[in-house]
Design a protein around this motif. Structure first.
Motif, mmCIF file in Angstrom:
data_model
loop_
_atom_site.group_PDB
_atom_site.id
_atom_site.type_symbol
_atom_site.label_atom_id
_atom_site.label_comp_id
_atom_site.label_asym_id
_atom_site.label_seq_id
_atom_site.Cartn_x
_atom_site.Cartn_y
_atom_site.Cartn_z
ATOM 1 N N LEU A 19 1.004 -1.213 0.246
ATOM 2 C CA LEU A 19 0.430 -0.118 -0.061
ATOM 3 C C LEU A 19 0.823 1.692 0.038
ATOM 4 C CD1 LEU A 19 -3.028 -1.452 2.928
ATOM 5 C CD2 LEU A 19 -2.714 -1.055 -0.332
ATOM 6 N N TYR A 20 1.968 1.240 0.864
ATOM 7 C CA TYR A 20 2.489 2.563 0.806
ATOM 8 C C TYR A 20 4.000 2.543 -0.532
ATOM 9 C CZ TYR A 20 6.915 5.088 1.786
ATOM 10 O OH TYR A 20 8.137 6.492 1.890
ATOM 11 N N PHE A 21 4.038 1.271 -1.012
ATOM 12 C CA PHE A 21 3.643 1.910 -2.398
ATOM 13 C C PHE A 21 3.513 2.184 -3.820
ATOM 14 C CE2 PHE A 21 7.956 -0.559 -1.205
ATOM 15 C CZ PHE A 21 9.504 -0.166 -1.991
ATOM 16 N N PHE A 22 2.380 2.138 -3.668
ATOM 17 C CA PHE A 22 1.280 2.490 -4.578
ATOM 18 C C PHE A 22 1.275 4.243 -3.806
ATOM 19 C CE2 PHE A 22 -0.353 -1.480 -5.577
ATOM 20 C CZ PHE A 22 -0.558 -1.165 -7.108
ATOM 21 N N TYR A 23 0.874 4.248 -2.539
ATOM 22 C CA TYR A 23 1.413 5.839 -2.424
ATOM 23 C C TYR A 23 2.444 6.851 -2.845
ATOM 24 C CZ TYR A 23 1.121 9.785 1.667
ATOM 25 O OH TYR A 23 1.267 10.270 2.144
ATOM 26 N N LYS A 24 2.707 6.502 -2.336
ATOM 27 C CA LYS A 24 4.218 6.898 -2.030
ATOM 28 C C LYS A 24 4.686 7.517 -3.603
ATOM 29 C CE LYS A 24 8.536 4.051 -2.194
ATOM 30 N NZ LYS A 24 9.245 4.217 -4.035
ATOM 31 N N ASN A 25 4.063 6.102 -4.856
ATOM 32 C CA ASN A 25 4.393 6.868 -6.354
ATOM 33 C C ASN A 25 3.074 7.859 -6.932
ATOM 34 O OD1 ASN A 25 6.560 5.704 -7.020
ATOM 35 N ND2 ASN A 25 6.118 3.593 -6.544
ATOM 36 N N ILE A 26 2.160 7.327 -5.951
ATOM 37 C CA ILE A 26 1.425 8.272 -6.833
ATOM 38 C C ILE A 26 1.383 10.086 -5.923
ATOM 39 C CG2 ILE A 26 -1.582 9.133 -5.702
ATOM 40 C CD1 ILE A 26 -2.006 6.100 -6.211
ATOM 41 N N VAL A 27 1.939 10.042 -4.830
ATOM 42 C CA VAL A 27 2.216 11.283 -4.169
ATOM 43 C C VAL A 27 3.323 11.594 -5.199
ATOM 44 C CG1 VAL A 27 3.231 12.508 -2.363
ATOM 45 C CG2 VAL A 27 1.191 11.067 -1.972
ATOM 46 N N PHE A 28 4.217 10.763 -6.112
ATOM 47 C CA PHE A 28 5.344 11.289 -6.406
ATOM 48 C C PHE A 28 4.858 12.113 -7.761
ATOM 49 C CE2 PHE A 28 9.389 10.292 -9.137
ATOM 50 C CZ PHE A 28 10.290 11.620 -8.240
ATOM 51 N N ILE A 29 4.305 11.284 -8.458
ATOM 52 C CA ILE A 29 3.924 11.541 -10.092
ATOM 53 C C ILE A 29 2.633 12.578 -10.327
ATOM 54 C CG2 ILE A 29 2.743 10.826 -11.965
ATOM 55 C CD1 ILE A 29 5.716 10.128 -11.328
ATOM 56 N N THR A 30 2.024 12.227 -9.256
ATOM 57 C CA THR A 30 0.495 13.355 -9.567
ATOM 58 C C THR A 30 0.697 14.341 -9.596
ATOM 59 O OG1 THR A 30 -0.610 11.936 -8.242
ATOM 60 C CG2 THR A 30 -1.442 14.010 -8.324
ATOM 61 N N PRO A 31 2.333 15.307 -8.904
ATOM 62 C CA PRO A 31 2.128 17.094 -9.441
ATOM 63 C C PRO A 31 2.768 17.088 -10.586
ATOM 64 C CG PRO A 31 3.263 15.902 -6.912
ATOM 65 C CD PRO A 31 2.743 14.287 -7.802
ATOM 66 N N GLN A 32 3.086 15.863 -11.023
ATOM 67 C CA GLN A 32 3.675 16.080 -12.414
ATOM 68 C C GLN A 32 2.488 16.081 -13.317
ATOM 69 O OE1 GLN A 32 7.077 16.602 -14.272
ATOM 70 N NE2 GLN A 32 5.790 16.951 -16.009
ATOM 71 N N LEU A 33 1.826 15.042 -13.445
ATOM 72 C CA LEU A 33 0.424 15.712 -14.181
ATOM 73 C C LEU A 33 -0.468 17.171 -13.457
ATOM 74 C CD1 LEU A 33 -2.227 14.340 -15.835
ATOM 75 C CD2 LEU A 33 -3.304 13.652 -13.310
ATOM 76 N N PHE A 34 -0.219 17.959 -12.467
ATOM 77 C CA PHE A 34 -0.803 19.366 -11.956
ATOM 78 C C PHE A 34 0.256 20.435 -12.349
ATOM 79 C CE2 PHE A 34 -2.522 17.712 -7.786
ATOM 80 C CZ PHE A 34 -3.168 17.044 -8.103
ATOM 81 N N PHE A 35 1.519 19.679 -12.810
ATOM 82 C CA PHE A 35 1.983 20.907 -13.217
ATOM 83 C C PHE A 35 2.313 20.725 -15.382
ATOM 84 C CE2 PHE A 35 6.337 21.599 -15.633
ATOM 85 C CZ PHE A 35 6.421 23.300 -14.880
ATOM 86 N N ASN A 36 1.493 19.330 -15.597
ATOM 87 C CA ASN A 36 1.364 19.321 -17.205
ATOM 88 C C ASN A 36 0.019 20.298 -17.479
ATOM 89 O OD1 ASN A 36 3.595 18.006 -17.845
ATOM 90 N ND2 ASN A 36 2.740 15.987 -17.833
ATOM 91 N N PHE A 37 -0.973 20.170 -16.604
ATOM 92 C CA PHE A 37 -1.349 20.919 -17.167
ATOM 93 C C PHE A 37 -1.211 22.491 -17.126
ATOM 94 C CE2 PHE A 37 -4.488 17.598 -15.441
ATOM 95 C CZ PHE A 37 -5.750 17.257 -16.756
ATOM 96 N N LEU A 38 -0.809 22.983 -16.038
ATOM 97 C CA LEU A 38 0.179 24.849 -15.754
ATOM 98 C C LEU A 38 0.313 24.814 -17.700
ATOM 99 C CD1 LEU A 38 -0.242 24.784 -12.173
ATOM 100 C CD2 LEU A 38 -1.530 25.112 -13.489
ATOM 101 N N SER A 39 1.763 24.061 -17.543
ATOM 102 C CA SER A 39 2.217 24.124 -18.530
ATOM 103 C C SER A 39 1.607 23.305 -20.417
ATOM 104 C CB SER A 39 3.925 23.656 -18.999
ATOM 105 O OG SER A 39 2.871 21.802 -18.176
ATOM 106 N N ALA A 40 0.147 23.627 -20.014
ATOM 107 C CA ALA A 40 0.034 23.000 -22.254
ATOM 108 C C ALA A 40 0.257 22.139 -22.444
ATOM 109 C CB ALA A 40 -0.344 24.462 -22.684
ATOM 110 N N PHE A 41 0.198 20.738 -21.319
ATOM 111 C CA PHE A 41 1.121 19.750 -21.612
ATOM 112 C C PHE A 41 2.790 19.986 -22.100
ATOM 113 C CE2 PHE A 41 -3.272 19.055 -20.823
ATOM 114 C CZ PHE A 41 -3.134 17.543 -19.526
ATOM 115 N N SER A 42 3.664 20.472 -22.326
ATOM 116 C CA SER A 42 4.096 20.559 -22.845
ATOM 117 C C SER A 42 5.531 19.850 -22.484
ATOM 118 C CB SER A 42 5.553 22.069 -22.659
ATOM 119 O OG SER A 42 5.695 21.576 -20.965
ATOM 120 N N THR A 43 6.261 19.116 -22.312
ATOM 121 C CA THR A 43 7.159 17.836 -22.248
ATOM 122 C C THR A 43 8.278 18.283 -20.821
ATOM 123 O OG1 THR A 43 9.359 18.394 -23.939
ATOM 124 C CG2 THR A 43 7.476 17.297 -24.605
#
Length: 165
Positions: A19-43
């Motif tokens: 459960l922790y491995f799922f949790y920690k990877n969600i917490v780590f990767i989701t800011p990149q998703l939020f950032f993609n929305f703000l940066s118009a899905f640039s790379t």
């Protein structure tokens, strides 16, 4: 003894680890998703590549490894005297869908707070550093990264004390 003591400890450790491995990877990767929305899905990535490599290798694997090696929520004597403690976890209660979704919800909540509080503070005040320069994208990513590592490791610590009661 193997079933009642070591089986109990193993189940507690392995369910927390998964459960922790799922949790920690969600917490780590989701800011990149939020950032993609703000940066118009640039790379453009929010994290530096060194942060990407060190997150799973060093900063978040060691605490759960130590937890997995040493966690004993009950002593072996108590587990042998009270076999009903093993029966409480026999129905896979720690690895249920409810428990999994609870960890995922905590991950999404923690990510939302970690990402949007610094983001809105930057939008309100355009934070100035000591050398009178505004925070750029790499500094913002570094702030997010350090918050993620801190919160994820505190989650292991708080989970340790929840199990100890």
């Amino acid at each position: 003894r193997v079933l009642l003591v070591h089986g109990h400890w193993y189940y507690l450790r392995i369910s927390t680890l998964v459960l922790y491995f799922f949790y920690k990877n969600i917490v780590f990767i989701t800011p990149q998703l939020f950032f993609n929305f703000l940066s118009a899905f640039s790379t453009q990535a929010i994290y530096d590549t060194a942060y990407l490599s060190m997150y799973n290798v060093l900063f978040t694997s060691l605490p759960i490894l130590i937890y997995g090696l040493f966690e004993q929520n009950y002593s072996d004597v108590k587990l042998l005297e009270c076999p009903h403690l093993y029966k409480e976890i026999a129905n896979n209660v720690l690895m249920s869908w409810c428990s999994f979704l609870k960890w995922i919800a905590f991950g999404v909540w923690h990510t939302t707070v970690i990402f949007y509080i610094p983001y809105f503070l930057m939008m309100i005040n355009e934070v100035i550093l000591l050398d009178n320069t505004p925070i750029d994208q790499w500094m913002f990513g570094s702030i997010i990264y350090h918050c993620v590592v801190t919160i994820v490791n505190l989650k292991v610590l708080t989970h340790l004390y929840q199990d100890g009661e």
